[in-house]
Every structure is written in structure tokens, then in C-alpha cells.
Write a protein that holds these residues in place. Structure first.
Motif, PDB file in Angstrom:
ATOM      1  N   ILE A  26     -13.202 -50.987   1.200  1.00  0.00           N
ATOM      2  CA  ILE A  26     -13.815 -50.051   2.151  1.00  0.00           C
ATOM      3  C   ILE A  26     -13.066 -48.719   2.123  1.00  0.00           C
ATOM      4  O   ILE A  26     -13.684 -47.654   2.154  1.00  0.00           O
ATOM      5  N   GLU A  37     -14.760 -45.237   1.180  1.00  0.00           N
ATOM      6  CA  GLU A  37     -14.683 -44.116   2.121  1.00  0.00           C
ATOM      7  C   GLU A  37     -14.108 -42.873   1.441  1.00  0.00           C
ATOM      8  O   GLU A  37     -14.558 -41.762   1.680  1.00  0.00           O
ATOM      9  N   ILE A  72     -19.658 -55.406   9.411  1.00  0.00           N
ATOM     10  CA  ILE A  72     -19.507 -54.116   8.718  1.00  0.00           C
ATOM     11  C   ILE A  72     -20.883 -53.635   8.249  1.00  0.00           C
ATOM     12  O   ILE A  72     -21.234 -52.465   8.409  1.00  0.00           O
ATOM     13  N   SER A  74     -22.651 -50.336   9.751  1.00  0.00           N
ATOM     14  CA  SER A  74     -22.969 -49.268   8.796  1.00  0.00           C
ATOM     15  C   SER A  74     -24.396 -48.794   8.987  1.00  0.00           C
ATOM     16  O   SER A  74     -24.678 -47.593   8.966  1.00  0.00           O
ATOM     17  N   PRO A  88     -21.117 -51.105   2.526  1.00  0.00           N
ATOM     18  CA  PRO A  88     -20.405 -51.420   1.290  1.00  0.00           C
ATOM     19  C   PRO A  88     -21.147 -52.502   0.512  1.00  0.00           C
ATOM     20  O   PRO A  88     -21.669 -53.452   1.100  1.00  0.00           O
ATOM     21  N   THR A  99     -21.223 -55.643  -1.284  1.00  0.00           N
ATOM     22  CA  THR A  99     -20.271 -56.747  -1.231  1.00  0.00           C
ATOM     23  C   THR A  99     -20.604 -57.879  -2.182  1.00  0.00           C
ATOM     24  O   THR A  99     -19.861 -58.835  -2.253  1.00  0.00           O
TER      25      THR A  99
END
Length: 197
Positions: free
Chosen positions: A123, A127, A169, A173, A181, A183
Motif C-alpha cells: 500500500i 501510494e 481497505i 478505497s 490496491p 490484491t
């Protein structure tokens, strides 16, 4: 914890307590009582196979920065210092604070912790590539996400990556309008290595 009575004072209990005291700087009896009341199972963990690798890894995470070279250097420094019995006061303070907040971290497998740190590092990298940050002096380091979580809310490391952390997450998001992300590769790698707890 009844299993404590099956352990030898000289070969089990004393070495484990001494190691944690020396490595993390626990000296106050009330800190020890808090640690043992919350997670008495740590007295049953091997120093060499469990406690030392886990505490060394936590020390590395707690003192981690975004700079990849510094991360590598810091890891080597932590391992060398712990082998020589040398620990920085700051490192001990961070370890003590983290473990008093959530002693159960010591009972988690090293692979479990590593998979979560890998996800949080992923992450961080995502970012870095998607969010423009203000220019910061190279002498100032920014704590990694894994470090900030271990410092401020270590209980998150006890949550399931697959069933809790990743879905949250992804959901947040979407709520915040950010891209979630990816994954799938991380999930597959973690499941293949049985690190996905």
C-alpha cells in the motif's frame, strides 16, 4: 495459564522472562503483570524459535522508514545489536509500548506478521506512485504504514488479512474514491505460503 506449571523455572521460564526484559526493557513488575495477564502463552514460546525472531522483526517494523536502503541497513543493525545484547533506548521504548498495547503479537507466527507487513508495504508503494507528496528533506524519514500501525494500533496485526484487512481497505478505497490496491497476486502469494491468517 495452567501449562506454566509444566515448564521448568531454570530452562524455560527464567530464560524467557530474562530475554524479554533485556530485549524490550521491561523492568516494572506492573508492566510484566499486564503483559502476562493479557497473553500468558508467551511463557511457553521458545526464545530462539519464536520470541527472538518475532521481537527482532517487530523492532525492524517499528523503526522502519520509506527509504529502501535505510530499511536494509536498519534490519542488519537490529539483528547485529540483538545478537550482541545491545538495544537502543528508543527501540526498547517502541517495543515496550507496542507489546503492552497488544502482547498477543508475540504469539503470532512470524510468517503471519511478515505477510501483513508486506501488504502494508505494498500500500505504501502504491501510494508513492499515485499520490504526489510534498518534497521532504532526505534527512527526514517518514514512518512506513506498517510502522504506524504497529505503533498506534498493533491489534490490527491480529486481524485476518484475507477476511478483514483487505476487504476493509477495498471498501474504504471505494468510499473515498481512491483506486483499491490490486490484491490478487498478493493474495495468491500469501495463500501459497500459508501466511494468510
Amino acid at each position: 495459564h495452567a501449562q506454566v506449571f509444566n515448564l521448568s523455572v531454570e530452562t524455560n521460564l527464567q530464560p524467557r522472562i530474562q530475554f524479554i526484559q533485556d530485549r524490550c526493557g521491561f523492568s516494572k513488575s506492573q508492566e510484566w503483570m499486564q503483559l502476562l495477564k493479557s497473553c500468558p502463552a508467551i511463557l511457553g514460546l521458545s526464545v530462539q524459535d519464536n520470541l527472538k525472531p518475532t521481537i527482532d522483526f517487530l523492532a525492524m517494523v517499528l523503526t522502519d522508514t520509506y527509504n529502501d536502503q535505510n530499511q536494509y541497513d536498519r534490519k542488519n543493525e537490529i539483528v547485529a545489536n540483538s545478537e550482541n545484547g545491545e538495544n537502543s533506548g528508543t527501540e526498547q521504548l517502541l517495543l515496550r509500548k507496542c507489546l503492552l498495547s497488544h502482547p498477543q503479537l508475540l504469539a503470532l507466527s512470524l510468517s503471519n506478521l511478515q505477510s501483513k507487513v508486506a501488504y502494508f508495504d505494498y500500500i505504501d508503494k502504491l501510494e508513492e506512485t499515485t499520490i504526489e507528496r510534498p518534497t521532504v528533506s532526505s534527512t527526514i524519514s517518514t514512518s512506513s504504514l506498517a510502522s504506524r500501525i504497529a505503533t498506534k494500533s498493533p491489534v490490527i496485526y491480529s486481524l485476518s488479512l484475507k477476511e478483514n484487512i483487505i476487504p476493509k481497505i477495498n471498501f474504504l478505497s471505494k468510499v473515498w474514491g481512491a483506486s483499491a490496491p490490486r490484491t490478487t497476486l498478493l493474495e495468491q502469494d500469501a495463500m501459497n505460503h500459508n501466511n494468510y491468517e
